[in-house]
Design a protein around this motif. Structure first.
Motif, short mmCIF file in Angstrom:
data_model
loop_
_atom_site.label_atom_id
_atom_site.label_comp_id
_atom_site.label_asym_id
_atom_site.label_seq_id
_atom_site.Cartn_x
_atom_site.Cartn_y
_atom_site.Cartn_z
N VAL A 1 36.57 31.00 36.74
CA VAL A 1 35.02 31.50 37.52
C VAL A 1 34.76 30.22 37.64
N ASP A 2 34.61 29.64 38.85
CA ASP A 2 33.77 28.14 39.24
C ASP A 2 32.80 28.21 39.10
N SER A 3 32.50 27.11 37.71
CA SER A 3 31.29 26.80 37.18
C SER A 3 30.25 25.88 37.99
N ASN A 4 29.99 25.75 39.33
CA ASN A 4 29.31 25.28 40.17
C ASN A 4 28.99 26.45 40.97
N SER A 5 29.69 27.16 40.94
CA SER A 5 28.54 28.73 41.98
C SER A 5 29.04 29.18 40.76
N GLY A 6 29.37 29.87 40.13
CA GLY A 6 29.57 31.23 39.24
C GLY A 6 30.40 32.01 40.05
N LEU A 7 30.94 31.45 41.23
CA LEU A 7 32.19 32.51 41.84
C LEU A 7 33.40 32.87 41.15
N THR A 8 34.09 33.91 41.69
CA THR A 8 35.17 34.19 41.20
C THR A 8 36.17 33.26 41.46
N VAL A 9 37.06 32.73 41.21
CA VAL A 9 38.54 32.13 41.65
C VAL A 9 39.56 33.29 41.80
N PHE A 10 40.00 33.86 42.48
CA PHE A 10 40.96 35.11 42.64
C PHE A 10 42.24 33.88 42.65
N SER A 11 43.76 34.54 42.95
CA SER A 11 44.63 34.95 42.98
C SER A 11 45.15 35.53 44.31
N ASN A 12 45.57 34.88 45.07
CA ASN A 12 46.46 35.94 45.86
C ASN A 12 47.63 37.11 45.55
N THR A 13 47.16 37.33 44.38
CA THR A 13 48.30 38.32 43.88
C THR A 13 47.55 39.20 43.11
N GLN A 14 46.32 39.44 42.42
CA GLN A 14 45.04 39.70 42.13
C GLN A 14 44.34 40.59 43.29
N ILE A 15 44.41 40.05 44.31
CA ILE A 15 43.82 40.15 45.49
C ILE A 15 44.30 41.63 46.17
N LYS A 16 46.15 40.96 46.14
CA LYS A 16 46.71 41.83 46.42
C LYS A 16 46.73 43.36 45.80
N LYS A 17 47.29 42.83 44.50
CA LYS A 17 46.96 44.36 43.94
C LYS A 17 45.55 45.05 43.66
N ALA A 18 44.50 44.42 44.20
CA ALA A 18 42.95 45.07 43.66
C ALA A 18 42.82 45.52 45.69
N THR A 19 43.83 45.64 46.44
CA THR A 19 43.73 46.14 47.72
C THR A 19 44.63 46.79 47.92
N ARG A 20 45.66 46.93 46.91
CA ARG A 20 46.71 47.57 47.22
C ARG A 20 48.03 47.29 48.43
N ASN A 21 47.20 46.13 48.26
CA ASN A 21 48.62 45.51 49.95
C ASN A 21 47.40 45.73 50.82
N PHE A 22 46.27 45.54 50.86
CA PHE A 22 45.71 45.47 52.02
C PHE A 22 45.96 46.42 52.57
N LEU A 23 45.96 47.69 52.22
CA LEU A 23 45.92 48.93 52.70
C LEU A 23 44.76 49.30 53.73
N GLU A 24 43.63 49.78 53.22
CA GLU A 24 42.86 49.78 53.68
C GLU A 24 41.57 49.14 54.93
N LYS A 25 42.28 49.66 55.85
CA LYS A 25 41.20 49.05 56.62
C LYS A 25 39.88 49.14 56.73
N LEU A 26 38.83 48.17 56.65
CA LEU A 26 37.08 48.47 57.13
C LEU A 26 36.99 48.43 58.25
N GLY A 27 37.30 47.27 58.52
CA GLY A 27 36.67 46.11 59.98
C GLY A 27 37.74 45.44 60.28
N GLU A 28 37.57 45.32 62.03
CA GLU A 28 37.78 43.80 62.05
C GLU A 28 36.62 43.11 63.38
#
Length: 365
Positions: A45-72
């Motif tokens: 967690v970034d101490s200055n902003s309180g934002l979570t710092v994700f790894s690319n692997t974590q985001i790929k898991k969360a999105t199921r390898n960017f499976l469902e596109k909401l928009g572009e």
């Protein structure tokens, strides 16, 4: 009897052994699952902003390898994701920004500290290698655009449209007037106003201008034509200010009122460009004809007249003639009077000859 007892003992031993092995396997699987989950949950967690710092692997898991596109959009693609605990998120994969990780992190920190009920909340980000990803709260009802311009969507009644216009104005006023540094959105439009489960409007992409820096003006102009939303000073190549946001908001407000995109040609007598038609009708005091076909005239006349006047003040040629967003909020709230605005002359410079023909009559109103 001895043989039978011996047989029963063997059976019990086998059963206990199988149960023991299965129990060990179960414990092992639980420990493995918990360890993997712990690795995922224990994010920096970034101490200055309180934002979570994700790894690319974590985001790929969360999105199921960017499976469902909401928009572009012009700045990247957005994907649906799920964090541990079933928290829904929207992940924006930014196009190549051409900036270093340190600069990106610093600018994301600034955006992360902005919190307002009418701004989409930024949860975290990823800056790994060339990857630049932003993790936002998930908005159940999608974009305002999908409701305004889609025939299949649920009709937005007038009260809801007015509430959305007011909430959006409050979000922009916060960016312009309540932040330590004035933040110019530069791309406010129905596609970038998202609606939560209660249809509360939240402004999205409000940090793109900061993230994209010098390339923003070029990217935005390339992405969209001249007359859709852009202020005259932007088209002329002059510096962009918060009053350019006001102009863009005014154009979007006309779309909220009418339920049609400003860039689409219309057939309203001698007019082919809706903003000019709207400005003339506001000047004449005939605003009911500006409501979209889906409203069928079902709108509060006083609110409609107020909203139309505000929109036309926002799209005035000179920046000094446009109100501050804080004033727009107070006008929409009904605590400030709104006079009839003049018809913006610059609109005629960017439309076809059909609308330019009656220019003498327009200026004499």
């Amino acid at each position: 009897m001895g043989n039978q007892e011996n047989s029963n003992s063997k059976i019990e031993f086998v059963v206990l052994t199988v149960v023991g092995v299965l129990a060990l396997l179960l414990v092992g699987l639980v420990l493995l699952w918990r360890s993997k989950r712990k690795l995922f949950v224990e994010r920096l967690v970034d101490s200055n902003s309180g934002l979570t710092v994700f790894s690319n692997t974590q985001i790929k898991k969360a999105t199921r390898n960017f499976l469902e596109k909401l928009g572009e959009g012009g700045f990247g693609c957005v994907f649906k994701g799920t964090l541990p605990g079933s928290s829904m998120v929207a992940v924006k994969m930014l196009k190549d920004l051409g900036q270093g990780e340190k600069q990106f992190r610093a600018e994301v920190q600034t955006i992360g500290m902005l919190q307002h009920i009418n701004l989409v909340r930024l949860f975290g980000f990823c800056a790994e290698g060339s990857k630049r990803l932003l993790v936002y709260e998930y908005m159940e009802n999608g974009s305002l655009s999908s409701h305004l311009f889609s025939k299949s969507s649920v009709k937005l009644i007038w009260e809801l449209r007015y509430s959305i216009a007011l909430g959006t104005a409050r979000g922009l006023a916060y960016l312009h007037e309540e932040c330590k540094d004035c933040i110019i959105h530069c791309d406010i439009k129905p596609d970038n106003v998202l609606l939560d489960a209660d249809l509360c409007p939240k402004v999205a992409d409000f940090g793109m201008a900061k993230l994209l820096c010098r390339d923003f003006s070029r990217a935005l102009t390339t992405m969209r034509g001249a007359i859709g939303y852009l202020a005259p000073e932007w088209i002329s190549g002059l510096p962009i200010t918060h009053k350019s946001d006001v102009y863009i908001y005014g154009m979007m407000l006309l779309e909220i009122i009418s339920g049609r995109r400003n860039v689409e040609k219309i057939k309203e007598g001698k007019f082919t460009y809706f903003p000019i038609f709207a400005a003339v009708k506001v000047n004449e005091g005939d605003v009911m004809c500006l409501t979209g076909y889906r409203l069928e005239g079902d709108a509060d006349v006083e609110q409609l007249s107020r909203a139309c006047r505000i929109a036309c003040w926002c799209i005035q040629d000179a920046e000094d003639h446009r109100p501050m967003m804080g004033h727009v909020v107070r006008m929409l709230e009904g605590v400030m009077d709104v006079e009839v605005p003049p018809i913006p002359r610059s609109l005629l410079n960017f439309v076809g000859m059909e609308d330019c023909t009656p220019s003498t009559d327009l200026y004499s109103l």
